[in-house]
Design an enzyme around this catalytic site. Structure first.
Site, PDB file in Angstrom:
ATOM      1  N   LYS A  34      46.027  10.043  37.701  1.00  0.00           N
ATOM      2  CA  LYS A  34      46.894   8.882  37.934  1.00  0.00           C
ATOM      3  C   LYS A  34      46.770   8.461  39.397  1.00  0.00           C
ATOM      4  O   LYS A  34      46.656   9.318  40.284  1.00  0.00           O
ATOM      5  CB  LYS A  34      48.332   9.266  37.593  1.00  0.00           C
ATOM      6  CG  LYS A  34      49.337   8.113  37.619  1.00  0.00           C
ATOM      7  CD  LYS A  34      50.711   8.609  37.144  1.00  0.00           C
ATOM      8  CE  LYS A  34      51.737   7.486  37.096  1.00  0.00           C
ATOM      9  NZ  LYS A  34      53.044   7.952  36.584  1.00  0.00           N
TER      10      LYS A  34
ATOM     11  N   SER B 195      57.561   9.114  31.964  1.00  0.00           N
ATOM     12  CA  SER B 195      56.267   8.463  32.244  1.00  0.00           C
ATOM     13  C   SER B 195      55.041   9.214  31.755  1.00  0.00           C
ATOM     14  O   SER B 195      53.936   8.678  31.809  1.00  0.00           O
ATOM     15  CB  SER B 195      56.125   8.210  33.747  1.00  0.00           C
ATOM     16  OG  SER B 195      56.905   7.106  34.120  1.00  0.00           O
TER      17      SER B 195
ATOM     18  N   SER C 107      55.097   5.126  32.817  1.00  0.00           N
ATOM     19  CA  SER C 107      54.239   4.488  33.781  1.00  0.00           C
ATOM     20  C   SER C 107      52.799   5.021  33.796  1.00  0.00           C
ATOM     21  O   SER C 107      51.900   4.358  34.315  1.00  0.00           O
ATOM     22  CB  SER C 107      54.832   4.657  35.180  1.00  0.00           C
ATOM     23  OG  SER C 107      54.799   6.013  35.569  1.00  0.00           O
TER      24      SER C 107
END
Lengths: 103, 499
Positions: free
Chosen positions: B82, B181, B157
């Site tokens: 990420k 997330s 997310s």
């Protein structure tokens, strides 16, 4: 919807958070924040008499110390590599004393 | 040769050990898959080809010396991170204009451990800006698309992390989870996603959102692969004083899975199943999964979480307050976007932060600014911390009666782009995941097939007592045995399958 905040309130908070907002953003932000704050109402409705707060999810943590000895760290060049502006090995900012006087 | 991009960790390791293919070929296959597929998915923000090939050569050198086991649990496994995780020499943008040109001068511990364990680092993955969102639509660099239906969001997310695994562009990815997330996008994309107990994985080098809530964890297509990743990234790090020194054998938990579930007590929460907004197809799946666990020999018990309702409002007090504080560091002086058209420093701050942050980031910062202001603090922030005590206590009491809890991960399956435009409505995507961050427990999503109404992937969430993360892996392994291992999304699994 309850009016928790006026546009003036939001303008003040934006100044405190150092975020510039134009008039259109300010109006929309005021609507959004009032709507979000409405959803936080349950927090104000609990009987919390005598309930201790939990600031951290792991209760058993205590301060972690180490010997005060030098550890490897960034060189000056590495620390400055992402600086938008630099001068003489330092971060460069506009003058913070007197009347502007940018550089 | 079978399609490397559909393989799991163990198959890759066996293939390398037996000389069926080299780590270079694995890296090449992954880079080719990204080149071919990411045009439609947009999971990647940066591709680190040279780092990938370099890592592959290290793995091949180890394989030549028959030292793959010494290398580590992710030897030759294509991994990606990420974009809120620092990796030296890569951009770490948090999907924000604020950090568009920032180049990491150091590497996050979780990234370092994945690479040290033999992982082949492919690149950096799209996300909601600063992890503020549940759809990856707030990325400043365009949304990621759900590999199961490109018209739909991948969740967020960590949407890029979930989509990369679902589209077969990586075997394991890392994400972070502050309020769901990892678990919500895993559910939307039909993959496994694990948020370990707070403290299991070091947060050092991961850009902070809510420091008392953030936790890093893996995405994978199987529970076993997730366990291999956890084996690599968990553990104490002197650079994160909240990281814990525990020795948990995740792999044994998974291998014992189906047998060890016999006699385990799995909790079902009435408050969750009756929650407003829970779709029928997700409720059906929870009931079905409950039945399968019962068939496998688990004891199903009903437990109460009386303050479940309060979690979402507590989270949207605590999260923005911590974010407000953490995002103060973006000062346009040391790094990040700077607008130099101002004669005074405060003008530079205001213009730079106005230009650098997107709308949702501004909302959260201003909300935090309001909630922490004098007078308001006592109305929301302090009570939210007291409510946190009540929620935590609920979980402690529930876990006196059970070893793990089965719950929804998300109220519904993946929605379409633009379908949820009201921020307060979007926040409800997280109703089943935020309580776990507030209490600090471990939670993970495991796919349980497709919903009866939408035909899209549904995941269920398994919640564990603090630091008993092995419990949830056991339950997940049992469910996986009942439902089958997650596969690459159909659109991306076809061409090479069966070659």
């Amino acid at each position: 919807m309850t009016q928790h905040l006026t546009e003036d309130d939001v303008r003040g908070m934006a100044a405190y958070a150092r975020i510039g907002l134009d008039d259109q953003e300010l109006a929309q932000m005021t609507v959004d924040l009032n709507s979000i704050i409405d959803t936080l109402k349950p927090i104000t409705e609990f009987d919390l008499e005598g309930v201790e707060p939990t600031f951290h999810p792991i209760g058993s943590l205590s301060n972690v110390m180490r010997e005060d000895v030098e550890q490897p760290s960034f060189t000056q060049d590495e620390a400055l590599a992402n600086a938008p502006r630099q001068q003489d090995g330092s971060f460069l900012i506009p003058s913070i004393l007197g009347e502007g006087g940018d550089r | 040769m079978p399609d490397i991009m559909q393989m799991g960790v163990r198959q890759i390791r066996e293939g390398l050990a037996e000389g069926e293919f080299s780590a270079r070929e694995v890296a090449r296959a992954a880079l080719d898959a990204i080149a071919e597929r990411d045009g439609s998915v947009h999971a990647f923000l940066e591709i680190t080809e040279s780092q990938a090939l370099e890592a592959a050569d290290r793995v091949d050198a180890a394989a030549a010396q028959r030292a793959l086991d010494e290398l580590g649990p992710l030897a030759g496994v294509p991994v990606a991170f990420k974009d809120n995780m620092n990796q030296e020499g890569t951009h770490t943008t948090c999907s924000s204009r604020m950090l568009e040109s920032y180049v990491s001068p150091y590497t996050a511990t979780c990234v370092q451990r994945a690479i040290d364990a033999g992982g082949i680092p492919l690149g950096k993955l799209n996300m909601d800006e600063f992890a503020f969102g549940s759809s990856t639509e707030t990325s400043a660099f365009g949304p990621t698309r759900n590999p199961w239906d490109l018209e739909r969001v991948p969740g967020g997310s960590s949407g890029g992390s979930a989509a990369a695994v679902a589209a077969g562009m990586a075997c394991v990815t890392l994400g972070s989870d502050t309020g769901g997330s990892i678990r919500q996008p895993a559910s939307f994309c039909g993959v496994v996603g694990v948020k370990p107990t707070y403290g299991m994985v070091s947060r050092y080098g991961v850009v902070a959102f809510g420091s008392s809530l953030d936790q890093v964890g893996p995405f994978a297509r199987s529970v076993e692969d997730a366990a291999w990743a956890l084996q690599a990234i968990c553990g104490h790090d002197p650079r994160d004083c909240t990281s814990q020194d525990l020795d948990i054998d995740f792999l044994s938990a998974v291998r014992e899975g189906a047998q060890s579930i016999r006699g385990m007590r799995v909790g079902i929460v009435k408050e969750f199943l009756e929650a407003k907004g829970l779709s029928d197809e997700v409720r059906e799946k929870i009931q079905e999964a409950t039945g399968k666990l019962c068939d496998a020999g688990a004891e199903i018990v009903e437990v109460q979480l009386p303050h479940a309702d309060a979690a979402i409002s507590a989270y949207y007090v605590l999260g923005p307050c911590e974010a407000f504080s953490n995002l103060a560091r973006f000062d346009s002086v040391r790094y990040g976007l700077a607008d130099h058209g101002h004669k005074d420093l405060s003008g530079q701050y205001e213009a730079s932060r106005a230009a650098g942050f997107g709308a949702e980031a501004k909302r959260r910062i201003l909300l935090g600014s309001y909630l922490l202001s004098a007078g308001v603090y006592d109305t929301y922030y302090y009570p939210a911390q007291q409510v946190r005590t009540l929620i935590t206590r609920d979980y402690v009491q529930a876990f006196e009666k059970c070893d793990a809890i089965l719950a929804p991960a998300s109220p519904r399956t993946a929605f379409k782009f633009g379908e949820i435009s009201d921020p307060a409505q979007m926040y409800l995507s997280d109703i089943f995941t935020v309580p776990i961050n507030i209490a600090g427990n471990g939670g993970m999503t495991v796919p349980v097939g497709l919903g009866s109404q939408t035909g899209l992937p549904v995941g269920v969430q398994i919640i564990a007592p603090q630091f008993k993360d092995a419990n949830m892996l056991r339950v997940a392994a049992a469910l996986e045995q009942a439902y089958g291992t997650a596969s690459v999304a159909p659109e991306f699994a076809g061409e090479k399958a069966g070659e």
